[in-house]
Design a protein around this motif. Structure first.
Motif, PDB file in Angstrom:
ATOM      1  N   ARG A 152       0.853  -1.186   0.000  1.00  0.00           N
ATOM      2  CA  ARG A 152       0.000   0.000   0.000  1.00  0.00           C
ATOM      3  C   ARG A 152       0.890   1.239   0.000  1.00  0.00           C
ATOM      4  O   ARG A 152       1.989   1.225   0.544  1.00  0.00           O
ATOM      5  CB  ARG A 152      -0.907  -0.020   1.215  1.00  0.00           C
ATOM      6  CG  ARG A 152      -1.816  -1.226   1.186  1.00  0.00           C
ATOM      7  CD  ARG A 152      -2.787  -1.304   2.317  1.00  0.00           C
ATOM      8  NE  ARG A 152      -2.267  -0.802   3.578  1.00  0.00           N
ATOM      9  CZ  ARG A 152      -3.031  -0.325   4.544  1.00  0.00           C
ATOM     10  NH1 ARG A 152      -4.320  -0.285   4.406  1.00  0.00           N
ATOM     11  NH2 ARG A 152      -2.498   0.093   5.666  1.00  0.00           N
ATOM     12  N   HIS A 153       0.396   2.308  -0.611  1.00  0.00           N
ATOM     13  CA  HIS A 153       1.194   3.525  -0.729  1.00  0.00           C
ATOM     14  C   HIS A 153       0.285   4.715  -0.989  1.00  0.00           C
ATOM     15  O   HIS A 153      -0.840   4.552  -1.447  1.00  0.00           O
ATOM     16  CB  HIS A 153       2.204   3.394  -1.872  1.00  0.00           C
ATOM     17  CG  HIS A 153       1.578   3.139  -3.200  1.00  0.00           C
ATOM     18  ND1 HIS A 153       1.131   4.141  -4.014  1.00  0.00           N
ATOM     19  CD2 HIS A 153       1.306   1.982  -3.851  1.00  0.00           C
ATOM     20  CE1 HIS A 153       0.623   3.628  -5.114  1.00  0.00           C
ATOM     21  NE2 HIS A 153       0.710   2.306  -5.029  1.00  0.00           N
ATOM     22  N   PRO A 154       0.766   5.934  -0.700  1.00  0.00           N
ATOM     23  CA  PRO A 154      -0.018   7.124  -1.033  1.00  0.00           C
ATOM     24  C   PRO A 154      -0.066   7.337  -2.542  1.00  0.00           C
ATOM     25  O   PRO A 154       0.848   6.940  -3.264  1.00  0.00           O
ATOM     26  CB  PRO A 154       0.719   8.268  -0.342  1.00  0.00           C
ATOM     27  CG  PRO A 154       2.035   7.741   0.047  1.00  0.00           C
ATOM     28  CD  PRO A 154       1.975   6.253   0.042  1.00  0.00           C
ATOM     29  N   LYS A 155      -1.122   7.943  -3.033  1.00  0.00           N
ATOM     30  CA  LYS A 155      -1.291   8.201  -4.463  1.00  0.00           C
ATOM     31  C   LYS A 155      -0.245   9.208  -4.931  1.00  0.00           C
ATOM     32  O   LYS A 155      -0.111  10.280  -4.360  1.00  0.00           O
ATOM     33  CB  LYS A 155      -2.692   8.752  -4.707  1.00  0.00           C
ATOM     34  CG  LYS A 155      -3.050   8.942  -6.135  1.00  0.00           C
ATOM     35  CD  LYS A 155      -3.497   7.665  -6.740  1.00  0.00           C
ATOM     36  CE  LYS A 155      -4.043   7.967  -8.131  1.00  0.00           C
ATOM     37  NZ  LYS A 155      -3.911   6.875  -9.011  1.00  0.00           N
ATOM     38  N   GLY A 198       6.052  12.432  -7.956  1.00  0.00           N
ATOM     39  CA  GLY A 198       5.784  11.313  -7.057  1.00  0.00           C
ATOM     40  C   GLY A 198       5.231  11.757  -5.718  1.00  0.00           C
ATOM     41  O   GLY A 198       4.254  12.484  -5.650  1.00  0.00           O
ATOM     42  N   ASN A 199       5.874  11.351  -4.647  1.00  0.00           N
ATOM     43  CA  ASN A 199       5.423  11.670  -3.295  1.00  0.00           C
ATOM     44  C   ASN A 199       6.333  12.663  -2.588  1.00  0.00           C
ATOM     45  O   ASN A 199       6.368  12.707  -1.366  1.00  0.00           O
ATOM     46  CB  ASN A 199       5.336  10.384  -2.470  1.00  0.00           C
ATOM     47  CG  ASN A 199       4.292   9.452  -2.995  1.00  0.00           C
ATOM     48  OD1 ASN A 199       3.259   9.877  -3.462  1.00  0.00           O
ATOM     49  ND2 ASN A 199       4.573   8.172  -2.957  1.00  0.00           N
ATOM     50  N   LEU A 200       7.074  13.453  -3.332  1.00  0.00           N
ATOM     51  CA  LEU A 200       7.998  14.409  -2.714  1.00  0.00           C
ATOM     52  C   LEU A 200       7.287  15.433  -1.847  1.00  0.00           C
ATOM     53  O   LEU A 200       7.824  15.874  -0.840  1.00  0.00           O
ATOM     54  CB  LEU A 200       8.826  15.123  -3.781  1.00  0.00           C
ATOM     55  CG  LEU A 200       9.921  14.289  -4.426  1.00  0.00           C
ATOM     56  CD1 LEU A 200      10.611  15.100  -5.509  1.00  0.00           C
ATOM     57  CD2 LEU A 200      10.917  13.825  -3.405  1.00  0.00           C
ATOM     58  N   THR A 201       6.080  15.831  -2.215  1.00  0.00           N
ATOM     59  CA  THR A 201       5.361  16.824  -1.417  1.00  0.00           C
ATOM     60  C   THR A 201       4.948  16.260  -0.058  1.00  0.00           C
ATOM     61  O   THR A 201       4.626  17.022   0.847  1.00  0.00           O
ATOM     62  CB  THR A 201       4.119  17.326  -2.167  1.00  0.00           C
ATOM     63  OG1 THR A 201       3.279  16.215  -2.465  1.00  0.00           O
ATOM     64  CG2 THR A 201       4.517  18.036  -3.448  1.00  0.00           C
ATOM     65  N   GLU A 255       3.996   9.050   9.936  1.00  0.00           N
ATOM     66  CA  GLU A 255       2.623   9.180   9.455  1.00  0.00           C
ATOM     67  C   GLU A 255       2.296   8.080   8.439  1.00  0.00           C
ATOM     68  O   GLU A 255       1.202   7.507   8.465  1.00  0.00           O
ATOM     69  CB  GLU A 255       2.421  10.552   8.819  1.00  0.00           C
ATOM     70  CG  GLU A 255       0.999  10.820   8.420  1.00  0.00           C
ATOM     71  CD  GLU A 255       0.820  12.219   7.882  1.00  0.00           C
ATOM     72  OE1 GLU A 255      -0.108  12.402   7.087  1.00  0.00           O
ATOM     73  OE2 GLU A 255       1.601  13.119   8.244  1.00  0.00           O
ATOM     74  N   LEU A 256       3.243   7.775   7.556  1.00  0.00           N
ATOM     75  CA  LEU A 256       3.045   6.676   6.607  1.00  0.00           C
ATOM     76  C   LEU A 256       2.861   5.353   7.331  1.00  0.00           C
ATOM     77  O   LEU A 256       2.034   4.523   6.952  1.00  0.00           O
ATOM     78  CB  LEU A 256       4.236   6.563   5.657  1.00  0.00           C
ATOM     79  CG  LEU A 256       4.301   7.533   4.498  1.00  0.00           C
ATOM     80  CD1 LEU A 256       5.595   7.360   3.736  1.00  0.00           C
ATOM     81  CD2 LEU A 256       3.119   7.346   3.588  1.00  0.00           C
ATOM     82  N   LEU A 262       4.953  -1.807   6.454  1.00  0.00           N
ATOM     83  CA  LEU A 262       5.529  -2.016   5.133  1.00  0.00           C
ATOM     84  C   LEU A 262       4.688  -1.265   4.106  1.00  0.00           C
ATOM     85  O   LEU A 262       3.533  -1.597   3.867  1.00  0.00           O
ATOM     86  CB  LEU A 262       5.526  -3.513   4.786  1.00  0.00           C
ATOM     87  CG  LEU A 262       6.197  -3.910   3.488  1.00  0.00           C
ATOM     88  CD1 LEU A 262       7.674  -3.543   3.525  1.00  0.00           C
ATOM     89  CD2 LEU A 262       6.025  -5.384   3.240  1.00  0.00           C
ATOM     90  N   CYS A 263       5.278  -0.216   3.530  1.00  0.00           N
ATOM     91  CA  CYS A 263       4.572   0.571   2.519  1.00  0.00           C
ATOM     92  C   CYS A 263       5.562   1.032   1.461  1.00  0.00           C
ATOM     93  O   CYS A 263       6.776   0.993   1.669  1.00  0.00           O
ATOM     94  CB  CYS A 263       3.842   1.755   3.134  1.00  0.00           C
ATOM     95  SG  CYS A 263       4.919   2.987   3.840  1.00  0.00           S
ATOM     96  N   GLY A 264       5.051   1.450   0.334  1.00  0.00           N
ATOM     97  CA  GLY A 264       5.904   1.877  -0.774  1.00  0.00           C
ATOM     98  C   GLY A 264       5.842   3.370  -0.987  1.00  0.00           C
ATOM     99  O   GLY A 264       4.853   4.019  -0.687  1.00  0.00           O
ATOM    100  N   LEU A 265       6.934   3.900  -1.516  1.00  0.00           N
ATOM    101  CA  LEU A 265       6.983   5.324  -1.858  1.00  0.00           C
ATOM    102  C   LEU A 265       7.348   5.471  -3.300  1.00  0.00           C
ATOM    103  O   LEU A 265       8.054   4.721  -3.870  1.00  0.00           O
ATOM    104  CB  LEU A 265       8.036   6.045  -1.030  1.00  0.00           C
ATOM    105  CG  LEU A 265       7.709   6.272   0.420  1.00  0.00           C
ATOM    106  CD1 LEU A 265       8.866   6.930   1.125  1.00  0.00           C
ATOM    107  CD2 LEU A 265       6.470   7.094   0.559  1.00  0.00           C
TER     108      LEU A 265
END
Length: 80
Positions: A45-48, A54-57, A69-70, A77-80
């Motif tokens: 699972r990961h943030p959109k 990507g997820n830099l913000t 927070e993630l 276990l999550c992806g970025l």
């Protein structure tokens, strides 16, 4: 051009330019976010992500705080 004569559509330079630009932008958006679909296939699972950045913000508030927070949102276990 008579290539699309059955549609009674005249293909001119600006129309081709706009169509190719739209196709290029669609391919660039897909390319910039396609790696994240691989994470979903693996069950991570990961943030959109946003296209190109990507997820830099997500890390505006600091690296460690964002990681915590993630971890709360998506588990250990999550992806970025």
């Amino acid at each position: 051009m008579e290539a699309l004569g059955f549609l009674k559509l005249e293909v001119n330079g600006p129309m081709v330019t706009v169509a190719l630009s739209v196709a290029l932008l669609a391919l660039l958006k897909w390319y910039s976010t396609s790696a994240f679909s691989r994470l979903e296939k693996l069950g991570l699972r990961h943030p959109k992500p946003s296209p190109f950045i990507g997820n830099l913000t997500f890390f505006r508030q600091g690296f460690w705080e964002s990681q915590m927070e993630l971890r709360k949102l998506y588990g250990p276990l999550c992806g970025l």
